[in-house]
Design an enzyme around this catalytic site. Sequence first.
Site, PDB file in Angstrom:
ATOM      1  N   LYS A  19       7.833  -3.522   5.248  1.00 18.46           N
ATOM      2  CA  LYS A  19       8.272  -2.757   6.422  1.00 18.46           C
ATOM      3  C   LYS A  19       9.667  -3.198   6.844  1.00 18.46           C
ATOM      4  O   LYS A  19      10.526  -2.382   7.126  1.00 18.46           O
ATOM      5  CB  LYS A  19       7.320  -2.952   7.613  1.00 18.46           C
ATOM      6  CG  LYS A  19       5.978  -2.271   7.538  1.00 18.46           C
ATOM      7  CD  LYS A  19       5.990  -0.788   7.797  1.00 18.46           C
ATOM      8  CE  LYS A  19       6.075  -0.034   6.507  1.00 18.46           C
ATOM      9  NZ  LYS A  19       4.858   0.256   5.830  1.00 18.46           N
ATOM     10  N   TRP A  46      16.159  14.782  -2.543  1.00 22.29           N
ATOM     11  CA  TRP A  46      16.188  13.349  -2.835  1.00 22.29           C
ATOM     12  C   TRP A  46      16.652  13.270  -4.288  1.00 22.29           C
ATOM     13  O   TRP A  46      15.938  13.660  -5.201  1.00 22.29           O
ATOM     14  CB  TRP A  46      14.794  12.742  -2.665  1.00 22.29           C
ATOM     15  CG  TRP A  46      14.792  11.245  -2.807  1.00 22.29           C
ATOM     16  CD1 TRP A  46      15.013  10.329  -1.829  1.00 22.29           C
ATOM     17  CD2 TRP A  46      14.538  10.487  -3.996  1.00 22.29           C
ATOM     18  NE1 TRP A  46      14.929   9.049  -2.336  1.00 22.29           N
ATOM     19  CE2 TRP A  46      14.639   9.120  -3.664  1.00 22.29           C
ATOM     20  CE3 TRP A  46      14.253  10.836  -5.317  1.00 22.29           C
ATOM     21  CZ2 TRP A  46      14.449   8.106  -4.603  1.00 22.29           C
ATOM     22  CZ3 TRP A  46      14.069   9.826  -6.258  1.00 22.29           C
ATOM     23  CH2 TRP A  46      14.169   8.470  -5.876  1.00 22.29           C
ATOM     24  N   GLU A  96       2.927  -6.571   3.397  1.00 26.02           N
ATOM     25  CA  GLU A  96       3.217  -5.324   4.112  1.00 26.02           C
ATOM     26  C   GLU A  96       4.306  -5.535   5.177  1.00 26.02           C
ATOM     27  O   GLU A  96       5.196  -4.701   5.346  1.00 26.02           O
ATOM     28  CB  GLU A  96       1.910  -4.793   4.733  1.00 26.02           C
ATOM     29  CG  GLU A  96       2.030  -3.555   5.597  1.00 26.02           C
ATOM     30  CD  GLU A  96       2.576  -2.323   4.888  1.00 26.02           C
ATOM     31  OE1 GLU A  96       2.778  -2.358   3.671  1.00 26.02           O
ATOM     32  OE2 GLU A  96       2.854  -1.329   5.582  1.00 26.02           O
ATOM     33  N   LYS A 149       9.662  10.067   1.793  1.00 27.68           N
ATOM     34  CA  LYS A 149       8.282   9.804   2.198  1.00 27.68           C
ATOM     35  C   LYS A 149       7.308   9.895   1.030  1.00 27.68           C
ATOM     36  O   LYS A 149       6.420   9.076   0.870  1.00 27.68           O
ATOM     37  CB  LYS A 149       7.905  10.820   3.278  1.00 27.68           C
ATOM     38  CG  LYS A 149       6.491  10.708   3.795  1.00 27.68           C
ATOM     39  CD  LYS A 149       6.365   9.503   4.676  1.00 27.68           C
ATOM     40  CE  LYS A 149       4.943   9.287   5.171  1.00 27.68           C
ATOM     41  NZ  LYS A 149       4.764   7.888   5.579  1.00 27.68           N
ATOM     42  N   ASN A 199      11.724  20.834  -7.132  1.00 25.67           N
ATOM     43  CA  ASN A 199      11.294  19.480  -6.780  1.00 25.67           C
ATOM     44  C   ASN A 199      10.604  18.913  -8.015  1.00 25.67           C
ATOM     45  O   ASN A 199       9.602  19.462  -8.457  1.00 25.67           O
ATOM     46  CB  ASN A 199      10.323  19.553  -5.589  1.00 25.67           C
ATOM     47  CG  ASN A 199       9.635  18.237  -5.310  1.00 25.67           C
ATOM     48  OD1 ASN A 199      10.141  17.177  -5.649  1.00 25.67           O
ATOM     49  ND2 ASN A 199       8.477  18.301  -4.686  1.00 25.67           N
ATOM     50  N   GLY A 200      11.153  17.850  -8.590  1.00 24.22           N
ATOM     51  CA  GLY A 200      10.540  17.271  -9.795  1.00 24.22           C
ATOM     52  C   GLY A 200      11.618  16.857 -10.783  1.00 24.22           C
ATOM     53  O   GLY A 200      12.802  16.787 -10.440  1.00 24.22           O
ATOM     54  N   HIS A 211       5.619 -23.451  -4.045  1.00 25.67           N
ATOM     55  CA  HIS A 211       5.961 -23.365  -5.468  1.00 25.67           C
ATOM     56  C   HIS A 211       7.282 -22.626  -5.694  1.00 25.67           C
ATOM     57  O   HIS A 211       7.514 -22.107  -6.780  1.00 25.67           O
ATOM     58  CB  HIS A 211       4.807 -22.701  -6.233  1.00 25.67           C
ATOM     59  CG  HIS A 211       3.529 -23.456  -6.084  1.00 25.67           C
ATOM     60  ND1 HIS A 211       3.254 -24.594  -6.817  1.00 25.67           N
ATOM     61  CD2 HIS A 211       2.485 -23.280  -5.242  1.00 25.67           C
ATOM     62  CE1 HIS A 211       2.071 -25.068  -6.443  1.00 25.67           C
ATOM     63  NE2 HIS A 211       1.581 -24.292  -5.491  1.00 25.67           N
ATOM     64  N   ARG A 248      10.955  14.234   3.191  1.00 20.80           N
ATOM     65  CA  ARG A 248      10.755  14.183   1.741  1.00 20.80           C
ATOM     66  C   ARG A 248      12.046  13.856   0.977  1.00 20.80           C
ATOM     67  O   ARG A 248      12.023  13.598  -0.234  1.00 20.80           O
ATOM     68  CB  ARG A 248      10.220  15.524   1.231  1.00 20.80           C
ATOM     69  CG  ARG A 248       8.901  15.920   1.859  1.00 20.80           C
ATOM     70  CD  ARG A 248       8.430  17.247   1.311  1.00 20.80           C
ATOM     71  NE  ARG A 248       8.165  17.154  -0.106  1.00 20.80           N
ATOM     72  CZ  ARG A 248       7.026  16.761  -0.642  1.00 20.80           C
ATOM     73  NH1 ARG A 248       6.023  16.435   0.144  1.00 20.80           N
ATOM     74  NH2 ARG A 248       6.849  16.709  -1.934  1.00 20.80           N
ATOM     75  N   GLU A 303      12.398  -1.928   4.390  1.00 19.89           N
ATOM     76  CA  GLU A 303      12.735  -0.504   4.365  1.00 19.89           C
ATOM     77  C   GLU A 303      13.320  -0.004   5.677  1.00 19.89           C
ATOM     78  O   GLU A 303      14.110   0.933   5.670  1.00 19.89           O
ATOM     79  CB  GLU A 303      11.560   0.369   3.882  1.00 19.89           C
ATOM     80  CG  GLU A 303      10.300   0.326   4.663  1.00 19.89           C
ATOM     81  CD  GLU A 303       9.195   1.208   4.050  1.00 19.89           C
ATOM     82  OE1 GLU A 303       9.473   2.082   3.236  1.00 19.89           O
ATOM     83  OE2 GLU A 303       8.022   0.996   4.417  1.00 19.89           O
ATOM     84  N   CYS A 321      12.072  15.638  -2.346  1.00 16.16           N
ATOM     85  CA  CYS A 321      12.614  16.973  -2.147  1.00 16.16           C
ATOM     86  C   CYS A 321      11.604  17.834  -1.399  1.00 16.16           C
ATOM     87  O   CYS A 321      10.414  17.806  -1.678  1.00 16.16           O
ATOM     88  CB  CYS A 321      12.980  17.685  -3.444  1.00 16.16           C
ATOM     89  SG  CYS A 321      14.167  16.811  -4.436  1.00 16.16           S
TER      90      CYS A 321
HETATM   91  O1  M6R Z   1       1.763   8.576  -0.223  1.00 13.09           O
HETATM   92  P1  M6R Z   1       1.424   7.238  -0.836  1.00 13.09           P
HETATM   93  O2  M6R Z   1       0.535   6.422   0.032  1.00 13.09           O
HETATM   94  O3  M6R Z   1       0.868   7.377  -2.220  1.00 13.09           O
HETATM   95  O4  M6R Z   1       2.815   6.500  -0.940  1.00 13.09           O
HETATM   96  C1  M6R Z   1       2.925   5.244  -1.530  1.00 13.09           C
HETATM   97  C2  M6R Z   1       4.251   4.593  -1.209  1.00 13.09           C
HETATM   98  O5  M6R Z   1       5.303   5.395  -1.663  1.00 13.09           O
HETATM   99  C3  M6R Z   1       4.429   4.355   0.294  1.00 13.09           C
HETATM  100  O6  M6R Z   1       3.386   3.588   0.817  1.00 13.09           O
HETATM  101  C4  M6R Z   1       5.765   3.638   0.559  1.00 13.09           C
HETATM  102  O7  M6R Z   1       5.731   2.347   0.050  1.00 13.09           O
HETATM  103  C5  M6R Z   1       6.079   3.629   2.058  1.00 13.09           C
HETATM  104  N1  M6R Z   1       7.463   3.942   2.265  1.00 13.09           N
HETATM  105  C6  M6R Z   1       5.817   2.343   2.719  1.00 13.09           C
HETATM  106  O8  M6R Z   1       6.137   2.349   4.059  1.00 13.09           O
END
Ligand code: M6R
Length: 611
Positions: A488, A73, A484, A606, A99-100, A507, A27, A491, A2
């Site tokens: 990527k 969000w 990673e 984000k 927000n929260g 395995h 956000r 998402e 949010c």
């Molecule tokens: O702001 P942060 O680095 O603490 O965020 C952690 C994760 O939420 C963040 O890396 C998330 O996995 C991303 N969407 C990855 O691309």
Amino acid sequence: MCGIVGYTGPREAYPIVIKGLKRLEYRGYDSTGVALLNGGLKVYKKKGRVADLEEFVVGADLHSHIGIGHTRWATHGEPNDRNAHPHTSASGKLAMIHNGIIENYAQIKKDLSKKGYSFTSDTDTEVLLNFIEDIKKNNECNLEEAVRIALKRITGAYCILLIDQDDPQTIIAARKGSPLVIGVGKGEHFLGSDASPMLEYTKEVVYVNDYELAIVRPDELILKNLGNETITPFITKLDMELAAIEKGGYDHFMLKEIFEQPSTIHDCLRGRLDAAHGIIRLSGVQNNIDAFKNAKRIMIVACGTSWHAGLVAEYIIEELCRIPVEVEYASEFRYRNPVINKGDIIIAISQSGETADTLVAIEKAKEQGAIIFGIVNAVGSSIARISHGGAYTHAGPEIGVASTKAFTGQLAVLTMMALKIAKENGTIPDERYTKLLFELESIPEKVEALLANATAIKVIAEKYKGANDALFLGRGYNFPIALEGALKLKEISYIHAEGYPAAEMKHGPIALVTETLPVVFVATKDSYHEKIVSNIQEIKARKGKVIAIITEGDEVIPGLADDVFFVPPADEIMAPMLSVIPLQLLSYYVGIAKGVDVDKPRNLAKSVTVE
Ligand code: M6R
């Protein structure tokens, strides 16, 4: 999670709030709304993005010198018009954005329902707002006092902004666990979840702390704690330009941020790494050098991509410094009663510096005597502020939801830290130390060189965009890069992907291999090279499609793989900063080919400021 914006002052509020919401859309983008005061309270809200709200309000009277806005969000209640913020109180006089998460909202709702309150949404926010109004009515107190009383009775996290029809110049704001920045202008104030909504109006900002409440008027900013004691606002000068939060000619923030990496890694190293003189200047490490030298172990806590950076760091720190390292998901660490000894070092890695799980994890560890070291990108964020020491990644604002440049910045900082501690501890031979410093210095140039060949990845992406699943495999320093790469792809392209250590594949995951399964090997030249070549053979023997990220000059893997992408040679410790970039590009180009809104992929936000 949010985004919130507020304005009070002589200008028209609506355009400022809307522009701010667009910048904070990273956000959350389920629904959007604004509340304005013009004669009476006017609330406009809509499911969807800020652009949908703009269409919705065409023709409406938006004149107002005060306004609050929200981009959501969803946590409580599905994303729809009803659950969109701002919410209004039973009297219709108060409007609030939040927000929260209010954890004890159900009990409060029950109590209010018994008193005859009814609710138009499924949100915890509407409950808190009516709780505040009820306290105001029953205690015959002003709104500020009612907010204070309410906040002392709730549990959970919040950043709230409230406006009152009967006090048309004042915004009341408060935070616990969710960020709030107040921009101080001349006869006007701006509020936001981060500083981006106020960048063109003021460079003077106040980062509000947990359990603080702000009474904000055009000419006045009063900051208090929940005990009603006045606090002097600490004004910080923003070191950020508007260009940093604009796309700068790129189609998407994600692509811009991928291509910024030569300069962001360079910025991260600048003034810190002096290879010619064998020096690494990291004041945060230097100030805590005895703690690092005497550490019996280091624990790293983080989430998502930042957690992957932590895994790479585990390998590097153990190799160079000979200090045991454990890497934990912050969300597990915070609840599992871990053994923390006085003097243990906890490194928290976070792009946003606001991730709720990471924040709470380090708060708990701090209470138990751990030394907290933050590796954070967002300057002035909560994690940066509660850490004993730290190092910023200096990657600049990262707006695309998928983390890219922050990750390579984290790796650059962690590598410098490991080298500095190893040097202090005498666990690295001088010759290797010097060689690695020069290697690190050359990384931005190498990133630039590999990005020049980005179209080769676009071709690979076109070929595999129809896949339903993908496997990412790597060994050693490249194992976290496989994780990673899979994250990527998931998402940004919505393709199911799994990251695995290449040897572990036998395995279980090998059962997935068919002639249509793309298997991405992160197989740069390192001490595991021969082993990973065998793993590639194993996949090929089962007719899997192999895409390999390899080092220039590799003459073996091109003969085995279906597609290859070359990266410049580098020491294996530095290789992740190179090998991750083709994987970022791969997910971007597959996402684009599939028509995904890569900067705002579905269901994501984000900054995850709820647990
Ligand atoms: O702001 P942060 O680095 O603490 O965020 C952690 C994760 O939420 C963040 O890396 C998330 O996995 C991303 N969407 C990855 O691309």
